[in-house]
Design a protein around this motif. Structure first.
Motif, PDB file in Angstrom:
ATOM      1  N   GLN A   1       0.741  -1.108  -0.038  1.00  0.00           N
ATOM      2  CA  GLN A   1      -0.162   0.119   0.011  1.00  0.00           C
ATOM      3  C   GLN A   1       0.850   1.369  -0.098  1.00  0.00           C
ATOM      4  N   LYS A   2       1.875   1.297   0.724  1.00  0.00           N
ATOM      5  CA  LYS A   2       2.899   2.464   0.936  1.00  0.00           C
ATOM      6  C   LYS A   2       3.593   2.632  -0.490  1.00  0.00           C
ATOM      7  N   LEU A   3       3.985   1.308  -1.243  1.00  0.00           N
ATOM      8  CA  LEU A   3       4.691   1.683  -2.250  1.00  0.00           C
ATOM      9  C   LEU A   3       3.771   2.072  -3.585  1.00  0.00           C
ATOM     10  N   LYS A   4       2.150   1.847  -3.476  1.00  0.00           N
ATOM     11  CA  LYS A   4       1.413   2.355  -4.551  1.00  0.00           C
ATOM     12  C   LYS A   4       1.168   3.729  -4.275  1.00  0.00           C
ATOM     13  N   ILE A   5       1.014   4.336  -3.036  1.00  0.00           N
ATOM     14  CA  ILE A   5       1.003   5.467  -2.724  1.00  0.00           C
ATOM     15  C   ILE A   5       2.161   6.283  -3.265  1.00  0.00           C
ATOM     16  N   CYS A   6       3.290   5.790  -2.985  1.00  0.00           N
ATOM     17  CA  CYS A   6       4.675   6.321  -3.460  1.00  0.00           C
ATOM     18  C   CYS A   6       4.784   6.389  -4.979  1.00  0.00           C
ATOM     19  N   ASP A   7       4.417   5.303  -5.653  1.00  0.00           N
ATOM     20  CA  ASP A   7       4.383   5.281  -6.952  1.00  0.00           C
ATOM     21  C   ASP A   7       3.349   6.160  -7.799  1.00  0.00           C
ATOM     22  N   TRP A   8       2.130   5.874  -7.201  1.00  0.00           N
ATOM     23  CA  TRP A   8       0.999   7.216  -7.899  1.00  0.00           C
ATOM     24  C   TRP A   8       1.552   8.632  -7.941  1.00  0.00           C
ATOM     25  N   THR A   9       2.189   8.857  -6.717  1.00  0.00           N
ATOM     26  CA  THR A   9       2.539  10.197  -6.364  1.00  0.00           C
ATOM     27  C   THR A   9       3.672  10.475  -7.400  1.00  0.00           C
ATOM     28  N   LEU A  10       4.590   9.579  -7.440  1.00  0.00           N
ATOM     29  CA  LEU A  10       5.745   9.504  -8.317  1.00  0.00           C
ATOM     30  C   LEU A  10       5.016   9.809  -9.843  1.00  0.00           C
ATOM     31  N   ALA A  11       4.225   9.209 -10.304  1.00  0.00           N
ATOM     32  CA  ALA A  11       3.526   9.309 -11.547  1.00  0.00           C
ATOM     33  C   ALA A  11       2.826  10.523 -11.839  1.00  0.00           C
ATOM     34  N   ILE A  12       2.369  11.207 -10.580  1.00  0.00           N
ATOM     35  CA  ILE A  12       1.777  12.273 -10.870  1.00  0.00           C
ATOM     36  C   ILE A  12       2.752  13.563 -11.061  1.00  0.00           C
ATOM     37  N   LEU A  13       3.647  13.500 -10.099  1.00  0.00           N
ATOM     38  CA  LEU A  13       4.774  14.197 -10.130  1.00  0.00           C
ATOM     39  C   LEU A  13       5.677  14.365 -11.501  1.00  0.00           C
ATOM     40  N   LEU A  14       5.946  13.193 -11.924  1.00  0.00           N
ATOM     41  CA  LEU A  14       6.957  13.013 -12.964  1.00  0.00           C
ATOM     42  C   LEU A  14       6.697  14.009 -14.131  1.00  0.00           C
ATOM     43  N   PRO A  15       5.348  14.084 -14.655  1.00  0.00           N
ATOM     44  CA  PRO A  15       5.157  15.063 -16.052  1.00  0.00           C
ATOM     45  C   PRO A  15       5.176  16.428 -15.360  1.00  0.00           C
ATOM     46  N   ILE A  16       5.005  16.941 -14.305  1.00  0.00           N
ATOM     47  CA  ILE A  16       5.161  18.240 -13.808  1.00  0.00           C
ATOM     48  C   ILE A  16       6.627  18.654 -13.705  1.00  0.00           C
ATOM     49  N   VAL A  17       7.471  17.704 -13.250  1.00  0.00           N
ATOM     50  CA  VAL A  17       9.030  17.827 -13.051  1.00  0.00           C
ATOM     51  C   VAL A  17       9.505  18.120 -14.715  1.00  0.00           C
ATOM     52  N   LEU A  18       8.638  17.246 -15.426  1.00  0.00           N
ATOM     53  CA  LEU A  18       9.405  17.018 -16.867  1.00  0.00           C
ATOM     54  C   LEU A  18       8.847  18.576 -17.602  1.00  0.00           C
ATOM     55  N   ALA A  19       7.881  19.002 -17.304  1.00  0.00           N
ATOM     56  CA  ALA A  19       7.190  20.324 -18.144  1.00  0.00           C
ATOM     57  C   ALA A  19       8.093  21.407 -17.289  1.00  0.00           C
ATOM     58  N   SER A  20       8.701  21.382 -16.218  1.00  0.00           N
ATOM     59  CA  SER A  20       9.250  22.269 -15.730  1.00  0.00           C
ATOM     60  C   SER A  20      10.626  22.323 -16.117  1.00  0.00           C
ATOM     61  N   SER A  21      11.384  21.210 -16.364  1.00  0.00           N
ATOM     62  CA  SER A  21      12.476  20.683 -16.834  1.00  0.00           C
ATOM     63  C   SER A  21      12.503  21.518 -18.214  1.00  0.00           C
ATOM     64  N   ILE A  22      11.605  20.893 -19.127  1.00  0.00           N
ATOM     65  CA  ILE A  22      11.458  21.757 -20.403  1.00  0.00           C
ATOM     66  C   ILE A  22      11.281  23.041 -20.677  1.00  0.00           C
ATOM     67  N   GLN A  23      10.786  23.648 -19.711  1.00  0.00           N
ATOM     68  CA  GLN A  23      10.794  25.236 -19.625  1.00  0.00           C
ATOM     69  C   GLN A  23      11.913  25.743 -19.555  1.00  0.00           C
ATOM     70  N   LEU A  24      12.674  25.247 -18.534  1.00  0.00           N
ATOM     71  CA  LEU A  24      14.176  25.671 -18.250  1.00  0.00           C
ATOM     72  C   LEU A  24      14.980  25.613 -19.307  1.00  0.00           C
ATOM     73  N   GLU A  25      14.952  24.478 -19.901  1.00  0.00           N
ATOM     74  CA  GLU A  25      15.553  24.247 -21.115  1.00  0.00           C
ATOM     75  C   GLU A  25      15.399  25.105 -22.387  1.00  0.00           C
ATOM     76  N   ALA A  26      14.196  25.484 -22.366  1.00  0.00           N
ATOM     77  CA  ALA A  26      13.779  26.090 -23.812  1.00  0.00           C
ATOM     78  C   ALA A  26      14.119  27.613 -23.294  1.00  0.00           C
ATOM     79  N   THR A  27      14.280  28.030 -22.103  1.00  0.00           N
ATOM     80  CA  THR A  27      14.490  29.634 -21.614  1.00  0.00           C
ATOM     81  C   THR A  27      15.803  29.861 -21.158  1.00  0.00           C
ATOM     82  N   SER A  28      16.350  28.596 -21.153  1.00  0.00           N
ATOM     83  CA  SER A  28      17.887  28.906 -20.469  1.00  0.00           C
ATOM     84  C   SER A  28      17.930  29.117 -18.965  1.00  0.00           C
ATOM     85  N   SER A  29      16.906  28.848 -18.334  1.00  0.00           N
ATOM     86  CA  SER A  29      16.754  29.174 -16.942  1.00  0.00           C
ATOM     87  C   SER A  29      16.721  30.479 -16.818  1.00  0.00           C
TER      88      SER A  29
END
Length: 143
Positions: free
Chosen positions: A5-33
């Motif tokens: 159950q803990k692993l499922k909570i952890c993994d689902w939260t990672l799955a939710i955060l991953l695209p947000i981290v990716l989007a912020s990374s792409i934004q930083l890369e596109a604008t040279s931070s």
């Protein structure tokens, strides 16, 4: 709460955060931070992501003999681990540089490329284990 159950909570939260981290990374890369807000936003979403990765590893291996257990993992998972470590260390150094000089550095660019590789492998890691997310017998109870 069980380990699954803990692993499922952890993994689902990672799955939710991953695209947000990716989007912020792409934004930083596109604008040279450029700009304070995008960098701070990336740090705000990346910190819980980093902590959840540590929790994910802990749930799998605990702290006892985890280095030994890591050496028995398949090569892609070990590569994912080393990319995580490189992204973490380069991110800390790039952040310190950014605090001092308030501008994008070469190390920040390297951190971004390592991070993109790590995210790509993390997506593959998740897809390979998608059955864990779909299983009904390890559903988390709200009570």
């Amino acid at each position: 709460m069980t380990k699954v159950q803990k692993l499922k909570i952890c993994d689902w939260t990672l799955a939710i955060l991953l695209p947000i981290v990716l989007a912020s990374s792409i934004q930083l890369e596109a604008t040279s931070s450029s700009g304070i807000f995008p960098v701070i936003l990336h740090i705000i979403v990346a910190l819980p992501f980093i902590c959840l990765i540590v929790w994910h590893i802990f749930l799998h291996f605990q702290w006892k003999k985890w280095l030994t257990k890591f050496s028995n993992l398949k090569v892609p998972t070990r590569i994912l681990w080393w990319l995580y470590i490189l992204a973490l260390v380069s991110g800390i150094v790039a952040f310190i540089h950014w605090l001092i000089e308030s501008r994008h550095s070469t190390l920040g660019g390297i951190h971004g490329k390592i991070g993109f590789l790590m995210i790509a492998l993390a997506i593959g890691h998740t897809i390979k284990r998608i059955k864990f997310f779909r299983r009904k017998n390890n559903r988390i109870s709200v009570y």
